[in-house]
Design a protein around this motif. Sequence first.
Motif, PDB file in Angstrom:
ATOM      1  N   ASP A 217       2.586  -8.008   3.256  1.00  0.00           N
ATOM      2  CA  ASP A 217       2.506  -7.253   2.179  1.00  0.00           C
ATOM      3  C   ASP A 217       1.319  -7.049   1.406  1.00  0.00           C
ATOM      4  O   ASP A 217       0.978  -6.032   1.185  1.00  0.00           O
ATOM      5  CB  ASP A 217       3.548  -8.054   1.247  1.00  0.00           C
TER       6      ASP A 217
ATOM      7  N   ASP B 186      -1.987  -6.073   2.577  1.00  0.00           N
ATOM      8  CA  ASP B 186      -2.532  -5.069   2.996  1.00  0.00           C
ATOM      9  C   ASP B 186      -2.113  -3.789   1.941  1.00  0.00           C
ATOM     10  O   ASP B 186      -3.126  -3.078   1.420  1.00  0.00           O
ATOM     11  CB  ASP B 186      -1.996  -4.414   4.447  1.00  0.00           C
ATOM     12  N   THR B 187      -0.620  -3.605   1.597  1.00  0.00           N
ATOM     13  CA  THR B 187       0.131  -2.999   1.176  1.00  0.00           C
ATOM     14  C   THR B 187      -0.594  -3.164  -0.581  1.00  0.00           C
ATOM     15  O   THR B 187      -1.269  -2.488  -1.622  1.00  0.00           O
ATOM     16  CB  THR B 187       1.748  -2.315   1.084  1.00  0.00           C
TER      17      THR B 187
ATOM     18  N   GLU C 225      -4.247  -2.225  -1.084  1.00  0.00           N
ATOM     19  CA  GLU C 225      -4.413  -1.289  -1.177  1.00  0.00           C
ATOM     20  C   GLU C 225      -4.344  -0.604  -2.485  1.00  0.00           C
ATOM     21  O   GLU C 225      -4.513   0.462  -3.103  1.00  0.00           O
ATOM     22  CB  GLU C 225      -3.327   0.211  -0.200  1.00  0.00           C
ATOM     23  N   ILE C 226      -2.785  -1.059  -3.295  1.00  0.00           N
ATOM     24  CA  ILE C 226      -3.208   0.093  -4.123  1.00  0.00           C
ATOM     25  C   ILE C 226      -3.364  -0.999  -5.479  1.00  0.00           C
ATOM     26  O   ILE C 226      -4.184   0.029  -6.193  1.00  0.00           O
ATOM     27  CB  ILE C 226      -1.314  -0.923  -4.670  1.00  0.00           C
TER      28      ILE C 226
ATOM     29  N   ARG D  10      -9.162  -7.762   1.984  1.00  0.00           N
ATOM     30  CA  ARG D  10      -7.181  -8.525   2.313  1.00  0.00           C
ATOM     31  C   ARG D  10      -7.601 -10.031   2.819  1.00  0.00           C
ATOM     32  O   ARG D  10      -6.894 -10.494   1.803  1.00  0.00           O
ATOM     33  CB  ARG D  10      -7.229  -7.642   4.049  1.00  0.00           C
TER      34      ARG D  10
ATOM     35  N   GLU E 113      10.361  -2.875  -3.983  1.00  0.00           N
ATOM     36  CA  GLU E 113      10.640  -1.245  -3.093  1.00  0.00           C
ATOM     37  C   GLU E 113      11.749  -1.097  -3.177  1.00  0.00           C
ATOM     38  O   GLU E 113      12.340  -1.099  -4.019  1.00  0.00           O
ATOM     39  CB  GLU E 113      11.156  -2.397  -1.984  1.00  0.00           C
TER      40      GLU E 113
ATOM     41  N   THR F 175      10.356   0.568   0.744  1.00  0.00           N
ATOM     42  CA  THR F 175       8.473   0.884   1.256  1.00  0.00           C
ATOM     43  C   THR F 175       8.054   0.165   0.188  1.00  0.00           C
ATOM     44  O   THR F 175       8.173   0.368  -1.855  1.00  0.00           O
ATOM     45  CB  THR F 175       8.342   1.828   1.070  1.00  0.00           C
ATOM     46  N   VAL F 176       7.235  -1.026   0.057  1.00  0.00           N
ATOM     47  CA  VAL F 176       6.385  -2.130  -1.124  1.00  0.00           C
ATOM     48  C   VAL F 176       5.638  -1.082  -2.081  1.00  0.00           C
ATOM     49  O   VAL F 176       4.718  -0.120  -1.311  1.00  0.00           O
ATOM     50  CB  VAL F 176       5.740  -2.932  -0.579  1.00  0.00           C
ATOM     51  N   VAL F 177       6.058  -0.949  -3.096  1.00  0.00           N
ATOM     52  CA  VAL F 177       5.719   0.441  -4.258  1.00  0.00           C
ATOM     53  C   VAL F 177       4.660  -0.487  -5.151  1.00  0.00           C
ATOM     54  O   VAL F 177       4.483   0.408  -6.344  1.00  0.00           O
ATOM     55  CB  VAL F 177       6.557   0.893  -4.948  1.00  0.00           C
TER      56      VAL F 177
ATOM     57  N   TYR G 105       3.161  -4.699  -7.200  1.00  0.00           N
ATOM     58  CA  TYR G 105       3.679  -6.147  -7.098  1.00  0.00           C
ATOM     59  C   TYR G 105       3.399  -6.085  -8.260  1.00  0.00           C
ATOM     60  O   TYR G 105       2.474  -5.895  -9.518  1.00  0.00           O
ATOM     61  CB  TYR G 105       2.010  -6.589  -6.001  1.00  0.00           C
TER      62      TYR G 105
ATOM     63  N   ALA H 222       2.355   1.200  -7.442  1.00  0.00           N
ATOM     64  CA  ALA H 222       1.976   2.559  -6.560  1.00  0.00           C
ATOM     65  C   ALA H 222       1.418   3.551  -7.778  1.00  0.00           C
ATOM     66  O   ALA H 222       2.455   3.982  -8.496  1.00  0.00           O
ATOM     67  CB  ALA H 222       1.869   2.847  -5.126  1.00  0.00           C
TER      68      ALA H 222
END
Length: 175
Positions: A21, A23-24, A27-28, A47, A68, A72-74, A76, A99
Motif C-alpha cells: 500500500d 506507493d499509494t 502519493e496521497i 517510497r 478503501e 481502492t486505497v483512498v 491512511y 486522497a
Amino acid sequence: MFRYSETKIGSVRVRDAAPGDLDTVTEIYAHYVQRTTATFEIVPPSRQDWSQRFWTVAAAGLPFLVAELDQTVVGYAFCSRWKLRAAYRQTVEDSIYVAPGATGHGVGHALLTTLITNCTAATVRELIAVIVDTGEPASLSLHRRHGFREIGRLTEVGFKQGRWLDTILLQRSLR
C-alpha cells in the motif's frame, strides 16, 4: 507485528496497511506536502522513507491503517510515538490523510474511529493530534467529533508557502 481486525464503516473498509500500500500512501501524502500547508514537510518523503516509517510503526505495535472505497486505497492513518523518552511510551500522535478525490465520503471518520479502537487495544493511554491551522475546519472538526479537546496552540512555528503558521494541539484520553 500487532495485527488488528478489519472494519467497515458505511462504504469505507479500513484494514491494516501492508507494504504493497505504500506507493499509494506516498502519493496521497505528496499531494499534501506539495500543494497544502496541512503538513510542515517541504519535500515529499520517498517510497523508501515510507517503508521505514511503516516498519517503525509496526515494530512499536502501533496501528498503521488504510481505508478503501471500492477496493481502492483512498486514505491512511497511523500513530507514532509522541516523544522518544520512556515516560511518554503510552502517548502517541495520530496522522490521517485522505486522497483529495475521496474527501467528504466518511473516510476520515472511518480511519479515526478505527485508529482509536486499535490504539486502545495497543494499550495507548493518550492520543495527541497536532493540526496545522490552515483555516480549513475539516481536521479540527473530525478530531473534536471523536472526543479530542484543544489543549494548546503553538504560534507561528512553521513557515510554508510564504506564511507563518500555527499548530493546534488536541488530546484524547483513551483510559
